[in-house]
Design an enzyme around this catalytic site. Sequence first.
Site, PDB file in Angstrom:
ATOM      1  N   ARG A 130       0.831  -1.201   0.000  1.00 44.63           N
ATOM      2  CA  ARG A 130       0.000   0.000   0.000  1.00 44.63           C
ATOM      3  C   ARG A 130       0.865   1.251   0.000  1.00 44.63           C
ATOM      4  O   ARG A 130       0.520   2.266  -0.610  1.00 44.63           O
ATOM      5  CB  ARG A 130      -0.948   0.009   1.211  1.00 44.63           C
ATOM      6  CG  ARG A 130      -1.745   1.315   1.345  1.00 44.63           C
ATOM      7  CD  ARG A 130      -2.937   1.172   2.291  1.00 44.63           C
ATOM      8  NE  ARG A 130      -2.581   0.553   3.544  1.00 44.63           N
ATOM      9  CZ  ARG A 130      -2.025   1.191   4.592  1.00 44.63           C
ATOM     10  NH1 ARG A 130      -1.728   2.491   4.499  1.00 44.63           N
ATOM     11  NH2 ARG A 130      -1.750   0.550   5.706  1.00 44.63           N
ATOM     12  N   TYR A 187     -17.003  16.033 -17.048  1.00 46.28           N
ATOM     13  CA  TYR A 187     -17.420  14.632 -16.931  1.00 46.28           C
ATOM     14  C   TYR A 187     -18.383  14.468 -15.757  1.00 46.28           C
ATOM     15  O   TYR A 187     -18.136  14.968 -14.651  1.00 46.28           O
ATOM     16  CB  TYR A 187     -16.187  13.743 -16.755  1.00 46.28           C
ATOM     17  CG  TYR A 187     -16.492  12.333 -16.312  1.00 46.28           C
ATOM     18  CD1 TYR A 187     -17.398  11.537 -17.015  1.00 46.28           C
ATOM     19  CD2 TYR A 187     -15.879  11.790 -15.187  1.00 46.28           C
ATOM     20  CE1 TYR A 187     -17.684  10.252 -16.605  1.00 46.28           C
ATOM     21  CE2 TYR A 187     -16.154  10.497 -14.774  1.00 46.28           C
ATOM     22  CZ  TYR A 187     -17.062   9.733 -15.478  1.00 46.28           C
ATOM     23  OH  TYR A 187     -17.353   8.455 -15.056  1.00 46.28           O
ATOM     24  N   ASP A 247      -7.998  17.838 -16.483  1.00 46.26           N
ATOM     25  CA  ASP A 247      -8.316  16.450 -16.806  1.00 46.26           C
ATOM     26  C   ASP A 247      -7.928  16.251 -18.266  1.00 46.26           C
ATOM     27  O   ASP A 247      -8.591  16.756 -19.178  1.00 46.26           O
ATOM     28  CB  ASP A 247      -9.801  16.193 -16.578  1.00 46.26           C
ATOM     29  CG  ASP A 247     -10.190  14.735 -16.847  1.00 46.26           C
ATOM     30  OD1 ASP A 247      -9.436  14.019 -17.541  1.00 46.26           O
ATOM     31  OD2 ASP A 247     -11.270  14.315 -16.380  1.00 46.26           O
ATOM     32  N   LYS A 305      -8.519   4.691 -19.824  1.00 41.55           N
ATOM     33  CA  LYS A 305      -8.835   5.073 -21.190  1.00 41.55           C
ATOM     34  C   LYS A 305      -7.610   4.933 -22.100  1.00 41.55           C
ATOM     35  O   LYS A 305      -7.093   3.840 -22.262  1.00 41.55           O
ATOM     36  CB  LYS A 305      -9.407   6.485 -21.197  1.00 41.55           C
ATOM     37  CG  LYS A 305     -10.506   6.733 -20.148  1.00 41.55           C
ATOM     38  CD  LYS A 305     -11.646   5.731 -20.176  1.00 41.55           C
ATOM     39  CE  LYS A 305     -12.862   6.148 -19.362  1.00 41.55           C
ATOM     40  NZ  LYS A 305     -12.661   6.164 -17.901  1.00 41.55           N
TER      41      LYS A 305
END
Length: 383
Positions: free
Chosen positions: A48, A101, A177, A202
């Site tokens: 982590r 978005y 973004d 993406k």
Amino acid sequence: MAEFSTRAIHSGQEPDERTGAVVPPVFLTSTFVQDGIGRMRNGYEYSRSGNPTRDSLQEQLADLDGGVRALSFSSGLAAEDALLRAVLAPGAHVVMGNDVYGGTHRLVNRLHVPWGVELTTVEMSDLDAVRAVLQAGEPGRTVVLWVETPTNPLMKIVDIAALAAIGHEVGALVVVDNTFASPYLQQPLALGADVVAYSTTKYLGGHSDVVGGAIVLRDEELAERVGFVQFAAGAISGPMDAWLTTRGIKTLAVRMERHSANAQAVAEALVGHPAVERVFYPGLESHPGHAIAAKQMRGFGGMLSIALTGGPEAARRFAESTEVFQLAESLGGVESLIGYPSEMTHASVKGTELAVPEHVVRLSVGIEDVADLVADVEQALTR
């Protein structure tokens, strides 16, 4: 400095020291042996807090965007949330576009606003409108100016350099973004932005086989703050997810060239079609943001949207009639996808000013043969 395509393949990808493997191994481990209490080997303790495979991806991402540091997350929204948690407090003000978005708007509006954050949406291509809503005073100072370009799904283009200058006038953190463009087509940090955000699901991953997100920063102190939120809350990308994303990035340049060329051809084929009211694609000279896109982007990308003359029913019928374009959420993979934003990707903002018109369909143009893609949309428009 080497060119982008070379760095995409080699940054963070040193051959394995023990075996000489050209492709670094995937470190599928949750924990690491210590040489003594508190004496960690190469700084690794628990996955982590750090994992070599994730570190390789983060080095690759930081290099490609020109940042001092990148952080890789379990999803794009997890990346955005960690950044926002690191910089926002009750009373802070956030400004974002009215075509942002839907998931980003939902994150701020449904999770951060109830915590005491103020949110304003504005037409981001109107610089005077942006200036008018930015707040310089305390309390309520604009802490974050959230920019998205091209926007999802109406493909608006905004001037990153101009907005960065405007945001910095009031001391706002300017976040871009860059998911639709990818670092190959657009470099927001070089244009004055402070932070770049991605859904690596993406174009960076590029094969529709991994979910992830990333934040790339130009300031080390802010990177430390965001990194602490990630460590404390745990929204990391797993080793296999990081490795798949790294593998995808190695072909990013060639894929984006093909995505852009195919999308341009599909857009041009749809312009003037009797069933199409409007094509939203910045590569078209008729697009209102074409000149800005040509200035700040290397190419115009693989995303486009169309408004159908027949209204919502025609849009639904078209979205359900393609054969090569597959009806699915998401975007940016090698395969072409089609979506109906009003009921799919942007359902969370239906009924608000961010609602997507119901006669709009979004296309993620893949890297198949362009003749097949053009033929597919043309046959679907005749159904």
